[in-house]
Design a protein around this motif. Structure first.
Motif, mmCIF file in Angstrom:
data_model
loop_
_atom_site.group_PDB
_atom_site.id
_atom_site.type_symbol
_atom_site.label_atom_id
_atom_site.label_comp_id
_atom_site.label_asym_id
_atom_site.label_seq_id
_atom_site.Cartn_x
_atom_site.Cartn_y
_atom_site.Cartn_z
ATOM 1 N N ALA A 1 0.823 -1.207 0.000
ATOM 2 C CA ALA A 1 0.000 0.000 0.000
ATOM 3 C C ALA A 1 0.855 1.254 0.000
ATOM 4 O O ALA A 1 0.523 2.248 -0.657
ATOM 5 C CB ALA A 1 -0.938 0.000 1.201
ATOM 6 N N LYS A 2 1.967 1.210 0.726
ATOM 7 C CA LYS A 2 2.863 2.368 0.796
ATOM 8 C C LYS A 2 3.417 2.700 -0.581
ATOM 9 O O LYS A 2 3.486 3.874 -0.985
ATOM 10 C CB LYS A 2 3.995 2.087 1.783
ATOM 11 C CG LYS A 2 4.918 3.258 2.006
ATOM 12 C CD LYS A 2 5.872 2.973 3.161
ATOM 13 C CE LYS A 2 6.732 1.753 2.903
ATOM 14 N NZ LYS A 2 7.746 1.535 3.976
ATOM 15 N N HIS A 3 3.789 1.684 -1.334
ATOM 16 C CA HIS A 3 4.311 1.908 -2.685
ATOM 17 C C HIS A 3 3.192 2.330 -3.652
ATOM 18 O O HIS A 3 3.425 3.088 -4.587
ATOM 19 C CB HIS A 3 5.005 0.650 -3.199
ATOM 20 C CG HIS A 3 6.281 0.337 -2.486
ATOM 21 N ND1 HIS A 3 7.359 1.194 -2.467
ATOM 22 C CD2 HIS A 3 6.648 -0.742 -1.743
ATOM 23 C CE1 HIS A 3 8.339 0.670 -1.761
ATOM 24 N NE2 HIS A 3 7.937 -0.513 -1.300
ATOM 25 N N SER A 4 1.984 1.829 -3.408
ATOM 26 C CA SER A 4 0.875 2.174 -4.311
ATOM 27 C C SER A 4 0.556 3.660 -4.265
ATOM 28 O O SER A 4 0.101 4.236 -5.257
ATOM 29 C CB SER A 4 -0.378 1.358 -3.958
ATOM 30 O OG SER A 4 -1.009 1.845 -2.776
ATOM 31 N N ALA A 5 0.807 4.304 -3.126
ATOM 32 C CA ALA A 5 0.513 5.728 -2.991
ATOM 33 C C ALA A 5 1.421 6.566 -3.877
ATOM 34 O O ALA A 5 1.020 7.631 -4.371
ATOM 35 C CB ALA A 5 0.650 6.151 -1.534
ATOM 36 N N THR A 6 2.665 6.094 -4.109
ATOM 37 C CA THR A 6 3.600 6.862 -4.936
ATOM 38 C C THR A 6 3.317 6.703 -6.422
ATOM 39 O O THR A 6 3.764 7.517 -7.227
ATOM 40 C CB THR A 6 5.043 6.416 -4.654
ATOM 41 O OG1 THR A 6 5.195 5.043 -5.049
ATOM 42 C CG2 THR A 6 5.366 6.555 -3.175
#
Length: 235
Positions: free
Chosen positions: A143-148
């Motif tokens: 999820a953290k990478h999906s935000a970028t």
């Protein structure tokens, strides 16, 4: 009944039938579209140059100016995360080991994950149980990478008025956002104002285009054209 009146009657019936077929049509938007169609095509006063369409539509709906702007604001094309996250299960979403269900305990840790194709968010929630925290770790990293990498979200609400009427909706939505706090700061999505222009999303029925009635603006208001003009639908 002269040919023009007969044609207007047919057009109104077609518009009403199409409106009632639209499953994602909120009540307020439906009432506004039907009222605009009525005053443009069927109202006995539609040929009176002293009676503006906006004024007559307001009378038909028994609404004041604030309510009219609220109806336009409700149809502003935008992404509403509440709609995509409303199906999130309540409580901790980690699966149980011995039974086929989710944990369900009160959520302590929560975060959103963004779809790389649509930009839509999906909410995840987990309790403080060690096993559930471990299950959440790889999802949190993903999820953290999906935000970028999140693209501009495809709108999931509004955009129905432009399906039926050709008008300066961009200006109207912008003015509504300045008057109605629920869409304050609204910006036009790059995908377009009309819902039939947006990319199709799996699981969501895409609205169908409809031959548009042209509303002519004058002095900041809608005025009756010589005759309702249909704008051809792009194939």
């Amino acid at each position: 009944m002269n040919p023009d009146d007969r044609d207007a009657l047919i057009r109104y019936d077609q518009l009403a039938a199409r409106v009632y077929q639209e499953r994602r049509m909120p009540t307020g938007t439906r009432d506004l579209i039907l009222a605009l169609g009525w005053v443009t095509l069927r109202d006995p006063h539609r040929h009176d140059p002293t009676r503006l369409i906006w004024e007559r539509t307001r009378d038909v709906l028994n609404a004041d100016n604030k309510r009219m702007w609220e109806l336009i604001a409700e149809d502003a094309p935008r992404y509403d995360a509440r709609l995509t996250e409303s199906s999130t299960p309540n409580g901790c979403q980690a699966p149980m080991i011995r039974v086929s269900r989710l944990c369900g305990r009160s959520t302590v840790h929560g975060f959103s994950e963004f779809d790389p194709a649509t930009g839509w968010s999906r909410y995840w929630g987990f309790c403080n149980r060690p096993r559930c925290r471990e299950y959440a770790k790889p999802i949190w990293e993903r999820a953290k990478h999906s935000a970028t990498k999140r693209p501009e979200p495809i709108p999931n609400t509004g955009g129905l008025l432009p399906l039926f009427f050709s008008w300066n909706w961009r200006d109207k939505y912008t003015k509504a956002s300045n008057l109605i706090y629920t869409i304050h700061g609204w910006k036009e999505p790059s995908y377009g104002l009309s819902a039939d222009e947006w990319p199709e999303v799996s699981g969501q029925e895409k609205p169908k285009a409809f031959p548009k009635l042209r509303l002519i603006a004058s002095g900041g208001e809608i005025v009756t054209p010589v005759g309702p003009k249909l704008v051809a639908v792009k194939q």
